[in-house]
Scaffold this motif. Sequence first.
Motif, PDB file in Angstrom:
ATOM      1  N   UNK A   1       0.816  -1.215   0.000  1.00  0.00           N
ATOM      2  CA  UNK A   1       0.000   0.000   0.000  1.00  0.00           C
ATOM      3  C   UNK A   1       0.850   1.265   0.000  1.00  0.00           C
ATOM      4  N   UNK A   2       2.163   1.149   0.297  1.00  0.00           N
ATOM      5  CA  UNK A   2       3.035   2.319   0.365  1.00  0.00           C
ATOM      6  C   UNK A   2       3.612   2.711  -0.991  1.00  0.00           C
ATOM      7  N   UNK A   3       3.431   1.867  -2.005  1.00  0.00           N
ATOM      8  CA  UNK A   3       4.029   2.127  -3.315  1.00  0.00           C
ATOM      9  C   UNK A   3       3.370   3.314  -4.004  1.00  0.00           C
ATOM     10  N   UNK A   4       4.182   4.144  -4.612  1.00  0.00           N
ATOM     11  CA  UNK A   4       3.696   5.286  -5.389  1.00  0.00           C
ATOM     12  C   UNK A   4       3.963   5.122  -6.880  1.00  0.00           C
ATOM     13  N   UNK A   5       4.830   4.172  -7.222  1.00  0.00           N
ATOM     14  CA  UNK A   5       5.128   3.899  -8.621  1.00  0.00           C
ATOM     15  C   UNK A   5       5.078   2.401  -8.867  1.00  0.00           C
ATOM     16  N   UNK A   6       4.730   2.030 -10.097  1.00  0.00           N
ATOM     17  CA  UNK A   6       4.795   0.626 -10.472  1.00  0.00           C
ATOM     18  C   UNK A   6       6.247   0.171 -10.436  1.00  0.00           C
ATOM     19  N   UNK A   7       6.488  -0.961  -9.802  1.00  0.00           N
ATOM     20  CA  UNK A   7       7.844  -1.456  -9.621  1.00  0.00           C
ATOM     21  C   UNK A   7       7.961  -2.870 -10.167  1.00  0.00           C
ATOM     22  N   UNK A   8       8.955  -3.059 -11.020  1.00  0.00           N
ATOM     23  CA  UNK A   8       9.295  -4.380 -11.525  1.00  0.00           C
ATOM     24  C   UNK A   8      10.682  -4.720 -11.007  1.00  0.00           C
ATOM     25  N   UNK A   9      10.822  -5.846 -10.331  1.00  0.00           N
ATOM     26  CA  UNK A   9      12.112  -6.188  -9.752  1.00  0.00           C
ATOM     27  C   UNK A   9      12.432  -7.657  -9.972  1.00  0.00           C
ATOM     28  N   UNK A  10      13.690  -7.926 -10.256  1.00  0.00           N
ATOM     29  CA  UNK A  10      14.180  -9.289 -10.419  1.00  0.00           C
ATOM     30  C   UNK A  10      15.475  -9.417  -9.644  1.00  0.00           C
ATOM     31  N   UNK A  11      15.649 -10.541  -8.941  1.00  0.00           N
ATOM     32  CA  UNK A  11      16.833 -10.743  -8.106  1.00  0.00           C
ATOM     33  C   UNK A  11      17.515 -12.061  -8.422  1.00  0.00           C
ATOM     34  N   UNK A  12      18.831 -12.092  -8.264  1.00  0.00           N
ATOM     35  CA  UNK A  12      19.614 -13.304  -8.499  1.00  0.00           C
ATOM     36  C   UNK A  12      20.655 -13.453  -7.400  1.00  0.00           C
ATOM     37  N   UNK A  13      21.167 -14.674  -7.248  1.00  0.00           N
ATOM     38  CA  UNK A  13      22.092 -14.973  -6.158  1.00  0.00           C
ATOM     39  C   UNK A  13      23.203 -15.904  -6.648  1.00  0.00           C
ATOM     40  N   UNK A  14      24.436 -15.600  -6.232  1.00  0.00           N
ATOM     41  CA  UNK A  14      25.578 -16.493  -6.450  1.00  0.00           C
ATOM     42  C   UNK A  14      26.017 -17.019  -5.091  1.00  0.00           C
ATOM     43  N   UNK A  15      26.070 -18.350  -4.954  1.00  0.00           N
ATOM     44  CA  UNK A  15      26.399 -18.994  -3.684  1.00  0.00           C
ATOM     45  C   UNK A  15      27.695 -19.782  -3.820  1.00  0.00           C
ATOM     46  N   UNK A  16      28.637 -19.505  -2.926  1.00  0.00           N
ATOM     47  CA  UNK A  16      29.888 -20.248  -2.856  1.00  0.00           C
ATOM     48  C   UNK A  16      29.906 -20.959  -1.507  1.00  0.00           C
ATOM     49  N   UNK A  17      29.944 -22.273  -1.542  1.00  0.00           N
ATOM     50  CA  UNK A  17      29.747 -23.076  -0.337  1.00  0.00           C
ATOM     51  C   UNK A  17      30.955 -23.961  -0.095  1.00  0.00           C
ATOM     52  N   UNK A  18      31.430 -23.977   1.152  1.00  0.00           N
ATOM     53  CA  UNK A  18      32.490 -24.890   1.562  1.00  0.00           C
ATOM     54  C   UNK A  18      31.932 -25.828   2.616  1.00  0.00           C
ATOM     55  N   UNK A  19      32.036 -27.136   2.362  1.00  0.00           N
ATOM     56  CA  UNK A  19      31.488 -28.162   3.227  1.00  0.00           C
ATOM     57  C   UNK A  19      32.632 -28.825   3.976  1.00  0.00           C
ATOM     58  N   UNK A  20      32.541 -28.844   5.298  1.00  0.00           N
ATOM     59  CA  UNK A  20      33.617 -29.374   6.130  1.00  0.00           C
ATOM     60  C   UNK A  20      33.124 -30.498   7.025  1.00  0.00           C
ATOM     61  N   UNK A  21      33.916 -31.570   7.105  1.00  0.00           N
ATOM     62  CA  UNK A  21      33.748 -32.576   8.142  1.00  0.00           C
ATOM     63  C   UNK A  21      34.993 -32.514   9.027  1.00  0.00           C
ATOM     64  N   UNK A  22      35.118 -33.436   9.957  1.00  0.00           N
ATOM     65  CA  UNK A  22      36.296 -33.429  10.820  1.00  0.00           C
ATOM     66  C   UNK A  22      37.564 -33.788  10.059  1.00  0.00           C
ATOM     67  N   UNK A  23      37.421 -34.381   8.859  1.00  0.00           N
ATOM     68  CA  UNK A  23      38.605 -34.838   8.135  1.00  0.00           C
ATOM     69  C   UNK A  23      38.693 -34.370   6.687  1.00  0.00           C
ATOM     70  N   UNK A  24      37.593 -33.893   6.120  1.00  0.00           N
ATOM     71  CA  UNK A  24      37.593 -33.539   4.709  1.00  0.00           C
ATOM     72  C   UNK A  24      36.844 -32.231   4.483  1.00  0.00           C
ATOM     73  N   UNK A  25      37.034 -31.664   3.281  1.00  0.00           N
ATOM     74  CA  UNK A  25      36.276 -30.477   2.882  1.00  0.00           C
ATOM     75  C   UNK A  25      36.063 -30.502   1.373  1.00  0.00           C
ATOM     76  N   UNK A  26      34.939 -29.953   0.939  1.00  0.00           N
ATOM     77  CA  UNK A  26      34.600 -29.851  -0.474  1.00  0.00           C
ATOM     78  C   UNK A  26      33.987 -28.486  -0.728  1.00  0.00           C
ATOM     79  N   UNK A  27      33.991 -28.074  -2.008  1.00  0.00           N
ATOM     80  CA  UNK A  27      33.416 -26.791  -2.377  1.00  0.00           C
ATOM     81  C   UNK A  27      32.330 -26.985  -3.440  1.00  0.00           C
ATOM     82  N   UNK A  28      31.378 -26.078  -3.448  1.00  0.00           N
ATOM     83  CA  UNK A  28      30.308 -26.109  -4.450  1.00  0.00           C
ATOM     84  C   UNK A  28      29.868 -24.686  -4.748  1.00  0.00           C
ATOM     85  N   UNK A  29      29.335 -24.487  -5.945  1.00  0.00           N
ATOM     86  CA  UNK A  29      28.873 -23.159  -6.360  1.00  0.00           C
ATOM     87  C   UNK A  29      27.516 -23.289  -7.040  1.00  0.00           C
TER      88      UNK A  29
END
Length: 417
Positions: A67-95
């Motif tokens: 209800x606060x909008x005064x103008x028509x708004x079109x929005x698009x969002x994207x995300x880049x995720x960099x993940x590091x997975x760790x156990x007590x002995x190993x690690x891996x990465x993913x994107x």
Amino acid sequence: MIKKILIGFCLFFSALTWAQEGTASPYSFYGIGDVIFKGAVENRSMGGVSVFSDSIHVNLQNPASFSHLKQTTFTVGANYNNLKLNTTSESEKARRTTIDYLVVAVPVSKKFGASLGLLPFSSVGYKIESINDDPSQQSSRYFGEGGVNRFFGGLGYSINAHLSIGAEVNYNFGNISTNSVEFIPTIQYGTRELNSSRVNGVNFNFGAMYNRKVTEKLTLFGSVAYSPESILNLDNERNITTVLVTNNFTVIPQEEGILQKSTSKLKLPSKLVFGTGIGEVRKWMVGTELTIQQSSNFANRFNDINNVQYENSTKLSLGGYFIPKYNSFNRYLERVTYRAGFNYANTGLIINNESINDYGITFGLGLPLGGSFSNINIGFEYGKRGTTNAGLIEENYINIFISLSLNDKWFVKRKYD
């Protein structure tokens, strides 16, 4: 502007047909996967705080904000995720790179605002391998993909200059599939189990927002949003078959398999969000928000997963923004919005008697485009989830997110023909 929106919708729907993987987390194995933050980049850059809304940005977390909008708004969002997975002995990465949302919001009148949008609600995407050094012992490989998308429509209404309310309906739909293979290298055949679920269901979200000046410059903000418990309908299939696992881990089915079909219902827990903030409009604002979710009522898609439990979850967010001088004509950096925040969450997931917690810090910039009200928003998040205790996995993640927010006036009555 209309052409840009139509082109954007076409591109976004095309992107959904690619079945994007929104996560690489092994924790997405449980339930319906990782539930994705439902919020614009602007709010996410402030730790997820959504107590404040203005006339040119879409607040996806509280429908009263429309209800606060005064103008028509079109929005698009994207995300880049960099993940590091760790156990007590190993690690891996993913994107992963994903589209987070596409939304159109329109001020219907001076008191009403409406919004339509499409965004992912949850995501499944993991590849786990446990190969035993002893060839006479069992080894395993696990895969998962899919998720639940959400199409929503919302309406906000301003009761007066200080109070607004809103409601939103969400249609959830999607497919989730998981694949597990267990084998002993010294034995010719192993076993593969394929599980798939087609998901659909409707849920609602209600909200209210309040603002009032407490001094000549300072304004107090308050917000509350509530999503009642709802039901997701699942059409499930399970196929168990004997397979041959080759030396390069290629899986070759040896028979047709046993197919089991079933239907089930999964509860989406109720959620209550309330927050407060204080600031000087168009200058600065700080706020905090608490989310309480009845996650203890949640369950998995299948009943034979024994190492997991659920508890009620909570999330605390703290953040704000600062604009040096919003109407500066000759110094661009003074018109930039600077954002920062922090959040901590008990996710409600308990595995091997260990609670899975998540916390992160965020930063962001709102960059004006030319002399218009449109803007580009960029954010950064660093966080950690999980633990290496009890044989579990700790995730260290970096998210870089960006959104484009285009603003225009619609439904303006022409003075001249």
